[in-house]
Design a protein around this motif. Sequence first.
Motif, PDB file in Angstrom:
ATOM      1  N   ARG A  86       0.842  -1.193   0.000  1.00  0.00           N
ATOM      2  CA  ARG A  86       0.000   0.000   0.000  1.00  0.00           C
ATOM      3  C   ARG A  86       0.878   1.243   0.000  1.00  0.00           C
ATOM      4  O   ARG A  86       2.087   1.163   0.245  1.00  0.00           O
ATOM      5  N   ILE A  87       0.268   2.373  -0.253  1.00  0.00           N
ATOM      6  CA  ILE A  87       0.997   3.637  -0.185  1.00  0.00           C
ATOM      7  C   ILE A  87       1.308   3.973   1.272  1.00  0.00           C
ATOM      8  O   ILE A  87       0.490   3.735   2.160  1.00  0.00           O
ATOM      9  N   TYR A  88       2.481   4.506   1.515  1.00  0.00           N
ATOM     10  CA  TYR A  88       2.862   4.913   2.872  1.00  0.00           C
ATOM     11  C   TYR A  88       1.854   5.921   3.410  1.00  0.00           C
ATOM     12  O   TYR A  88       1.542   6.911   2.753  1.00  0.00           O
ATOM     13  N   HIS A  89       1.338   5.643   4.589  1.00  0.00           N
ATOM     14  CA  HIS A  89       0.298   6.458   5.231  1.00  0.00           C
ATOM     15  C   HIS A  89      -0.975   6.521   4.398  1.00  0.00           C
ATOM     16  O   HIS A  89      -1.721   7.501   4.486  1.00  0.00           O
ATOM     17  N   GLY A  90      -1.211   5.522   3.585  1.00  0.00           N
ATOM     18  CA  GLY A  90      -2.417   5.505   2.770  1.00  0.00           C
ATOM     19  C   GLY A  90      -3.010   4.119   2.704  1.00  0.00           C
ATOM     20  O   GLY A  90      -2.422   3.141   3.187  1.00  0.00           O
ATOM     21  N   ALA A  91      -4.188   4.017   2.076  1.00  0.00           N
ATOM     22  CA  ALA A  91      -4.873   2.730   1.986  1.00  0.00           C
ATOM     23  C   ALA A  91      -4.787   2.124   0.591  1.00  0.00           C
ATOM     24  O   ALA A  91      -4.882   0.919   0.428  1.00  0.00           O
ATOM     25  N   GLY A  92      -4.612   2.953  -0.442  1.00  0.00           N
ATOM     26  CA  GLY A  92      -4.565   2.451  -1.806  1.00  0.00           C
ATOM     27  C   GLY A  92      -3.154   2.204  -2.284  1.00  0.00           C
ATOM     28  O   GLY A  92      -2.202   2.156  -1.501  1.00  0.00           O
ATOM     29  N   THR A  93      -3.007   2.065  -3.590  1.00  0.00           N
ATOM     30  CA  THR A  93      -1.688   1.812  -4.180  1.00  0.00           C
ATOM     31  C   THR A  93      -1.246   2.940  -5.107  1.00  0.00           C
ATOM     32  O   THR A  93      -0.255   2.805  -5.818  1.00  0.00           O
ATOM     33  N   GLY A  94      -1.971   4.062  -5.090  1.00  0.00           N
ATOM     34  CA  GLY A  94      -1.555   5.251  -5.837  1.00  0.00           C
ATOM     35  C   GLY A  94      -1.357   4.982  -7.310  1.00  0.00           C
ATOM     36  O   GLY A  94      -2.158   4.322  -7.964  1.00  0.00           O
ATOM     37  N   GLY A  95      -0.247   5.464  -7.844  1.00  0.00           N
ATOM     38  CA  GLY A  95       0.045   5.299  -9.259  1.00  0.00           C
ATOM     39  C   GLY A  95       0.786   4.021  -9.591  1.00  0.00           C
ATOM     40  O   GLY A  95       1.162   3.813 -10.739  1.00  0.00           O
TER      41      GLY A  95
ATOM     42  N   SER B  53      15.212   6.023  -7.967  1.00  0.00           N
ATOM     43  CA  SER B  53      14.272   5.439  -7.017  1.00  0.00           C
ATOM     44  C   SER B  53      15.089   4.895  -5.859  1.00  0.00           C
ATOM     45  O   SER B  53      16.254   5.268  -5.685  1.00  0.00           O
ATOM     46  N   GLY B  54      14.496   4.019  -5.059  1.00  0.00           N
ATOM     47  CA  GLY B  54      15.229   3.444  -3.944  1.00  0.00           C
ATOM     48  C   GLY B  54      14.445   2.331  -3.284  1.00  0.00           C
ATOM     49  O   GLY B  54      13.232   2.198  -3.477  1.00  0.00           O
ATOM     50  N   ILE B  55      15.157   1.527  -2.508  1.00  0.00           N
ATOM     51  CA  ILE B  55      14.560   0.484  -1.686  1.00  0.00           C
ATOM     52  C   ILE B  55      14.853   0.878  -0.242  1.00  0.00           C
ATOM     53  O   ILE B  55      16.014   0.964   0.166  1.00  0.00           O
ATOM     54  N   ILE B  56      13.807   1.138   0.513  1.00  0.00           N
ATOM     55  CA  ILE B  56      13.942   1.668   1.872  1.00  0.00           C
ATOM     56  C   ILE B  56      13.437   0.608   2.854  1.00  0.00           C
ATOM     57  O   ILE B  56      12.461  -0.088   2.578  1.00  0.00           O
ATOM     58  N   TYR B  57      14.091   0.477   3.989  1.00  0.00           N
ATOM     59  CA  TYR B  57      13.767  -0.622   4.895  1.00  0.00           C
ATOM     60  C   TYR B  57      13.753  -0.162   6.345  1.00  0.00           C
ATOM     61  O   TYR B  57      14.268   0.895   6.684  1.00  0.00           O
ATOM     62  N   ARG B  58      13.083  -0.979   7.176  1.00  0.00           N
ATOM     63  CA  ARG B  58      12.820  -0.634   8.579  1.00  0.00           C
ATOM     64  C   ARG B  58      12.193   0.753   8.680  1.00  0.00           C
ATOM     65  O   ARG B  58      12.626   1.601   9.457  1.00  0.00           O
ATOM     66  N   ILE B  59      11.156   0.939   7.891  1.00  0.00           N
ATOM     67  CA  ILE B  59      10.429   2.209   7.883  1.00  0.00           C
ATOM     68  C   ILE B  59       9.446   2.237   9.042  1.00  0.00           C
ATOM     69  O   ILE B  59       8.597   1.354   9.171  1.00  0.00           O
ATOM     70  N   ASP B  60       9.535   3.263   9.869  1.00  0.00           N
ATOM     71  CA  ASP B  60       8.625   3.452  10.991  1.00  0.00           C
ATOM     72  C   ASP B  60       7.453   4.322  10.534  1.00  0.00           C
ATOM     73  O   ASP B  60       7.653   5.311   9.833  1.00  0.00           O
TER      74      ASP B  60
ATOM     75  N   ASP C  32       7.127  11.356   8.609  1.00  0.00           N
ATOM     76  CA  ASP C  32       6.312  12.029   7.595  1.00  0.00           C
ATOM     77  C   ASP C  32       6.557  11.439   6.215  1.00  0.00           C
ATOM     78  O   ASP C  32       5.712  11.555   5.331  1.00  0.00           O
ATOM     79  N   ALA C  33       7.738  10.856   6.025  1.00  0.00           N
ATOM     80  CA  ALA C  33       8.096  10.210   4.764  1.00  0.00           C
ATOM     81  C   ALA C  33       8.907   8.963   5.093  1.00  0.00           C
ATOM     82  O   ALA C  33       9.471   8.837   6.188  1.00  0.00           O
ATOM     83  N   THR C  34       8.995   8.041   4.148  1.00  0.00           N
ATOM     84  CA  THR C  34       9.699   6.786   4.408  1.00  0.00           C
ATOM     85  C   THR C  34      11.162   7.012   4.770  1.00  0.00           C
ATOM     86  O   THR C  34      11.708   6.355   5.661  1.00  0.00           O
ATOM     87  N   TYR C  35      11.821   7.942   4.080  1.00  0.00           N
ATOM     88  CA  TYR C  35      13.260   8.161   4.260  1.00  0.00           C
ATOM     89  C   TYR C  35      13.594   8.892   5.549  1.00  0.00           C
ATOM     90  O   TYR C  35      14.775   9.021   5.903  1.00  0.00           O
ATOM     91  N   VAL C  36      12.600   9.354   6.285  1.00  0.00           N
ATOM     92  CA  VAL C  36      12.839  10.022   7.558  1.00  0.00           C
ATOM     93  C   VAL C  36      13.296   9.017   8.618  1.00  0.00           C
ATOM     94  O   VAL C  36      14.039   9.362   9.532  1.00  0.00           O
ATOM     95  N   THR C  37      12.870   7.757   8.477  1.00  0.00           N
ATOM     96  CA  THR C  37      13.254   6.739   9.455  1.00  0.00           C
ATOM     97  C   THR C  37      14.034   5.582   8.847  1.00  0.00           C
ATOM     98  O   THR C  37      14.835   4.947   9.536  1.00  0.00           O
ATOM     99  N   GLY C  38      13.800   5.267   7.556  1.00  0.00           N
ATOM    100  CA  GLY C  38      14.401   4.086   6.969  1.00  0.00           C
ATOM    101  C   GLY C  38      15.623   4.356   6.117  1.00  0.00           C
ATOM    102  O   GLY C  38      15.593   5.216   5.240  1.00  0.00           O
ATOM    103  N   PRO C  39      16.719   3.617   6.320  1.00  0.00           N
ATOM    104  CA  PRO C  39      17.871   3.703   5.414  1.00  0.00           C
ATOM    105  C   PRO C  39      17.474   3.237   4.013  1.00  0.00           C
ATOM    106  O   PRO C  39      16.497   2.492   3.849  1.00  0.00           O
ATOM    107  N   GLU C  40      18.247   3.633   3.020  1.00  0.00           N
ATOM    108  CA  GLU C  40      17.881   3.380   1.624  1.00  0.00           C
ATOM    109  C   GLU C  40      19.015   2.780   0.808  1.00  0.00           C
ATOM    110  O   GLU C  40      20.157   3.246   0.886  1.00  0.00           O
ATOM    111  N   MET C  41      18.683   1.781   0.007  1.00  0.00           N
ATOM    112  CA  MET C  41      19.571   1.338  -1.062  1.00  0.00           C
ATOM    113  C   MET C  41      19.183   2.141  -2.299  1.00  0.00           C
ATOM    114  O   MET C  41      18.039   2.080  -2.753  1.00  0.00           O
ATOM    115  N   GLN C  42      20.126   2.868  -2.860  1.00  0.00           N
ATOM    116  CA  GLN C  42      19.853   3.704  -4.020  1.00  0.00           C
ATOM    117  C   GLN C  42      19.586   2.870  -5.271  1.00  0.00           C
ATOM    118  O   GLN C  42      20.296   1.888  -5.540  1.00  0.00           O
TER     119      GLN C  42
END
Length: 239
Positions: free
Chosen positions: A58-67, A107-114, A118-128
């Motif tokens: 799902r979309i982060y902080h959302g219920a659908g899958t966006g685009g 883009s990126g792959i972000i993990y351990r997202i809390d 406000d955004a995924t990258y605020v808490t989760g490290p990213e593989m570019q």
Amino acid sequence: MSIPMARRTLASLVLLAACGQPAWQPSTYEYPTVTLSAEERGAGYRPLFDGASLFGWRIYHGAGTGGWHVANGVIERGTGGGDLVTTETFANFELALEWKVEPGGNSGIIYRIDDAGDATYVTGPEMQVLDDERHPDGKSPLTSAGSVYGLYPAPRGIVKPAGKWNEARIIVNGNHVEHRLNGKQIAQYDLGSPDWEQRVAASKFNQWKGYGRASRGRIGLQDHGDPVSFRNIRIRVLP
């Protein structure tokens, strides 16, 4: 009238979820676009994407899958919609997948997202995830494909050109993390170590106190505004 395998698989998964049963049963269901080797099956890998739908995402902080949508067994970023994250959370795991970007893509792959961020990258490290050749971020090893974005550099000559599939693996075991790209180890680090703390303090991430602090979180695919594709997503949960 017979029901296509992809639709039967999705319907079965939805029914299981509604009954409170585990969403994924790789020994029972077929995933025609997810390749699990005998070694991976023996090690406990399972699909994280069913190859036919965005069930479990799902979309982060959302219920659908966006685009985001699925085409021919591939997750594709469409027109807008935000970062796509797993409905499950993970602590320790080995994640394997394939990605490709269009020319100039990011883009990126972000993990351990809390969920507190406000955004995924605020808490989760990213593989570019990047087209190193054309995107400006490709000029710096710290922001090149495979890097721990902004913190640990990626060596040159490993990422494939835009339009080609890259095989990525991310291993998170306690505080230890490894990034691998196309069979090569790109980076490794230890969350909370003196080296990690120094690098975070010298980066833009120092403004977010929760960055890299979660011991468990979601896995996300970043919407950076560019076309990007992901496929063959599988995961092994570690003790």
